[in-house]
Design a protein around this motif. Structure first.
Motif, mmCIF file in Angstrom:
data_model
loop_
_atom_site.group_PDB
_atom_site.id
_atom_site.type_symbol
_atom_site.label_atom_id
_atom_site.label_comp_id
_atom_site.label_asym_id
_atom_site.label_seq_id
_atom_site.Cartn_x
_atom_site.Cartn_y
_atom_site.Cartn_z
ATOM 1 N N GLY A 1 -20.940 -4.611 47.897
ATOM 2 C CA GLY A 1 -21.713 -3.473 48.380
ATOM 3 C C GLY A 1 -23.151 -3.393 47.950
ATOM 4 N N ASP A 2 -23.890 -2.451 48.317
ATOM 5 C CA ASP A 2 -25.114 -2.307 47.859
ATOM 6 C C ASP A 2 -25.084 -1.950 46.457
ATOM 7 O OD1 ASP A 2 -25.950 -2.149 50.428
ATOM 8 O OD2 ASP A 2 -26.180 0.191 50.521
ATOM 9 N N VAL A 3 -26.280 -2.388 45.764
ATOM 10 C CA VAL A 3 -26.408 -2.601 44.191
ATOM 11 C C VAL A 3 -26.146 -1.257 43.633
ATOM 12 C CG1 VAL A 3 -28.696 -2.471 44.060
ATOM 13 C CG2 VAL A 3 -27.362 -3.602 42.293
ATOM 14 N N GLU A 4 -26.788 -0.288 44.112
ATOM 15 C CA GLU A 4 -26.890 0.991 43.432
ATOM 16 C C GLU A 4 -25.561 1.663 43.547
ATOM 17 O OE1 GLU A 4 -29.076 5.366 43.535
ATOM 18 O OE2 GLU A 4 -29.850 3.672 44.680
ATOM 19 N N GLN A 5 -24.671 1.530 44.680
ATOM 20 C CA GLN A 5 -23.270 2.169 44.981
ATOM 21 C C GLN A 5 -22.410 1.499 44.064
ATOM 22 O OE1 GLN A 5 -22.039 2.050 48.936
ATOM 23 N NE2 GLN A 5 -20.453 3.313 48.851
ATOM 24 N N VAL A 6 -22.453 0.104 43.972
ATOM 25 C CA VAL A 6 -21.469 -0.384 43.284
ATOM 26 C C VAL A 6 -21.685 -0.367 41.635
ATOM 27 C CG1 VAL A 6 -20.422 -2.882 42.523
ATOM 28 C CG2 VAL A 6 -20.840 -2.492 44.792
ATOM 29 N N LEU A 7 -22.959 -0.387 41.297
ATOM 30 C CA LEU A 7 -23.158 -0.211 39.923
ATOM 31 C C LEU A 7 -23.366 1.223 39.331
ATOM 32 C CD1 LEU A 7 -25.748 -3.021 39.323
ATOM 33 C CD2 LEU A 7 -23.119 -3.361 39.320
ATOM 34 N N THR A 8 -23.508 2.358 40.011
ATOM 35 C CA THR A 8 -23.379 3.540 39.605
ATOM 36 C C THR A 8 -21.808 4.050 39.907
ATOM 37 O OG1 THR A 8 -24.183 4.654 41.838
ATOM 38 C CG2 THR A 8 -25.704 3.929 40.009
ATOM 39 N N ALA A 9 -21.060 3.597 41.013
ATOM 40 C CA ALA A 9 -19.766 4.410 40.987
ATOM 41 C C ALA A 9 -18.773 3.047 41.288
ATOM 42 C CB ALA A 9 -19.894 5.128 42.436
ATOM 43 N N PRO A 10 -18.588 1.996 40.109
ATOM 44 C CA PRO A 10 -17.739 0.807 40.508
ATOM 45 C C PRO A 10 -16.321 1.124 40.812
ATOM 46 C CG PRO A 10 -18.314 1.407 38.184
ATOM 47 C CD PRO A 10 -19.016 2.062 38.867
ATOM 48 N N ARG A 11 -15.552 0.634 41.651
ATOM 49 C CA ARG A 11 -14.192 0.957 42.114
ATOM 50 C C ARG A 11 -13.136 -0.097 41.258
ATOM 51 N NH1 ARG A 11 -14.311 1.276 48.274
ATOM 52 N NH2 ARG A 11 -12.148 2.011 47.874
ATOM 53 N N HIS A 12 -13.683 -1.277 41.135
ATOM 54 C CA HIS A 12 -12.771 -2.090 40.646
ATOM 55 C C HIS A 12 -12.759 -2.010 39.022
ATOM 56 C CE1 HIS A 12 -10.410 -5.997 39.947
ATOM 57 N NE2 HIS A 12 -10.240 -5.978 41.265
ATOM 58 N N PRO A 13 -11.529 -2.016 38.405
ATOM 59 C CA PRO A 13 -11.646 -1.993 36.899
ATOM 60 C C PRO A 13 -12.303 -3.450 36.440
ATOM 61 C CG PRO A 13 -9.244 -2.518 37.709
ATOM 62 C CD PRO A 13 -10.177 -2.178 39.091
ATOM 63 N N TYR A 14 -12.326 -4.283 36.735
ATOM 64 C CA TYR A 14 -13.039 -5.316 36.271
ATOM 65 C C TYR A 14 -14.673 -5.195 36.408
ATOM 66 C CZ TYR A 14 -14.861 -10.177 35.860
ATOM 67 O OH TYR A 14 -15.727 -11.174 35.659
ATOM 68 N N THR A 15 -15.233 -4.492 37.445
ATOM 69 C CA THR A 15 -16.535 -4.049 37.567
ATOM 70 C C THR A 15 -16.910 -3.175 36.493
ATOM 71 O OG1 THR A 15 -16.480 -4.556 39.970
ATOM 72 C CG2 THR A 15 -18.473 -3.450 38.973
ATOM 73 N N ARG A 16 -16.010 -2.349 36.330
ATOM 74 C CA ARG A 16 -16.027 -1.191 35.231
ATOM 75 C C ARG A 16 -16.251 -1.725 33.839
ATOM 76 N NH1 ARG A 16 -11.950 3.797 37.124
ATOM 77 N NH2 ARG A 16 -13.212 4.432 38.888
ATOM 78 N N ALA A 17 -15.247 -2.734 33.768
ATOM 79 C CA ALA A 17 -15.314 -3.366 32.356
ATOM 80 C C ALA A 17 -16.752 -4.189 32.178
ATOM 81 C CB ALA A 17 -14.228 -4.331 32.131
ATOM 82 N N LEU A 18 -17.319 -4.800 33.094
ATOM 83 C CA LEU A 18 -18.268 -5.585 32.893
ATOM 84 C C LEU A 18 -19.688 -4.539 32.692
ATOM 85 C CD1 LEU A 18 -18.074 -8.031 35.923
ATOM 86 C CD2 LEU A 18 -17.835 -8.559 33.291
ATOM 87 N N LEU A 19 -19.612 -3.421 33.251
ATOM 88 C CA LEU A 19 -20.739 -2.337 33.204
ATOM 89 C C LEU A 19 -20.639 -1.643 31.855
ATOM 90 C CD1 LEU A 19 -20.735 -0.790 36.795
ATOM 91 C CD2 LEU A 19 -22.594 -2.003 35.548
ATOM 92 N N SER A 20 -19.284 -1.599 31.332
ATOM 93 C CA SER A 20 -19.284 -0.767 30.150
ATOM 94 C C SER A 20 -19.841 -1.333 28.826
ATOM 95 C CB SER A 20 -17.783 -0.557 30.127
ATOM 96 O OG SER A 20 -16.982 -1.976 29.338
#
Length: 326
Positions: free
Chosen positions: A233-252
């Protein structure tokens, strides 16, 4: 988005045969991805998730086992002549500028090499000068006679970028373009790529493990895990409100994150032994902590493979839990 992709992957799979009777490796396992004119897409994920293999397939360096790659509305032709013409329009920028440059070639020869391979019929010196100037190496005459060892890391990366720009491509694939550079130089190279996009309407696929880099440069982001895109998705949408637990882990684990770091258990699974169900479920904290059970999707996580994400351009996630907790 309504603009047709300049470069696209449709149902793309790349499977490498196993050695000595071992199971085949599904390096890319069903990918739908498009890069539109003037757009920068970041492809992110851990090492070994299939990012580089996908990039090589998009460049025509690895033929797909199934599915297809398209460019400018036409399927990619894998004949030698067609691939040579294609690679004039789509150029690769590698991670390590020292490994990309011949130590015996001057800067001029390094940048002019592509022109000579493609038998450029115009003014070679003018084309090299323009490419170096666009890459931020001025005055260009001062750099012509230099060798790679006489340049800084940032200057070498600019020479590599100039070598890609000299053929006036429509799209570049940049594989970890700043990973080998000092932090003080990374921002300069990222700013250069953004300027080139604006001035030349250049499209780019930036392959990286660094979500911070994606935030600073990309319009859209595609998060890859074990051969498949699991969130996009759009970078701001994915990186400010990640929905996949894998994306959340990478961002954390980013320094600026306010969340506690999520430590994923173990390494990514062997791509020759993809788990049943959601391929991330053996490492998913939501499953371990019971959140998937409370949402009524634990069994689906273990047994049902989420569908391949389409290339609609909107935000999408391949996660049973995320789809029932929106």
């Amino acid at each position: 988005m309504t603009t047709s992709p300049l470069l696209s992957a449709t149902g793309l799979e790349v499977v490498f045969p196993g050695r000595h009777g071992a199971a085949p490796t599904r390096a890319v396992d069903g990918v739908e991805l498009g890069i539109r004119p003037g757009e920068i897409v970041a492809l992110v994920g851990e090492s070994g998730c299939g990012k580089t293999t996908l990039a090589r397939a998009l460049l025509g360096l690895v033929p797909p086992t199934s599915g297809s790659v398209g460019f400018a509305g036409r399927p990619l032709d894998y004949s030698s002549r067609a691939l040579k013409a294609y690679r004039r329009r789509v150029q690769l920028v590698l991670q390590d500028p020292s490994g990309s440059l011949n130590p015996r070639h001057t800067v001029y020869d390094a940048v002019a090499e592509g022109l000579r391979i493609h038998r450029y019929g115009g003014d070679e010196r003018a084309a090299v000068s323009q490419a170096l100037s666009r890459a931020g190496l001025r005055p260009v005459e001062r750099f012509f006679p230099r060798f790679p060892h006489e340049l800084s890391g940032g200057q070498r990366q600019r020479v590599v970028i100039a070598g890609a720009l000299v053929l006036e491509p429509e799209l570049i694939v940049a594989d970890e373009p700043v990973a080998s550079l000092d932090a003080s130089v990374r921002g300069e190279i990222l700013a250069l790529l953004l300027r080139l996009r604006d001035e030349l309407e250049l499209s780019a696929l930036v392959v990286t493990h660094d979500l911070g880099l994606a935030w600073n440069i990309a319009d859209r982001v595609a998060v890859m895990y074990l051969g498949r895109i699991v969130e996009t998705g759009d970078v701001e949408q994915v990186l400010t409100a990640p929905r996949h637990p894998y994306t959340r882990a990478l961002l954390s684990v980013l320094p600026e994150s306010r969340d506690d770091p999520v430590v994923l258990a173990g390494e990514p699974p062997d791509p020759s032994r993809i788990p049943s169900g959601c391929r991330f479920h053996p490492r998913c904290r939501l499953l371990v902590q019971g959140e998937a059970e409370r949402a009524g999707v634990a069994e689906a996580c273990r047994t049902q493979d989420p569908e391949v994400l389409s290339d609609s351009g909107g935000a999408q996630v391949a996660c049973h839990w995320a789809r029932v907790t929106v």
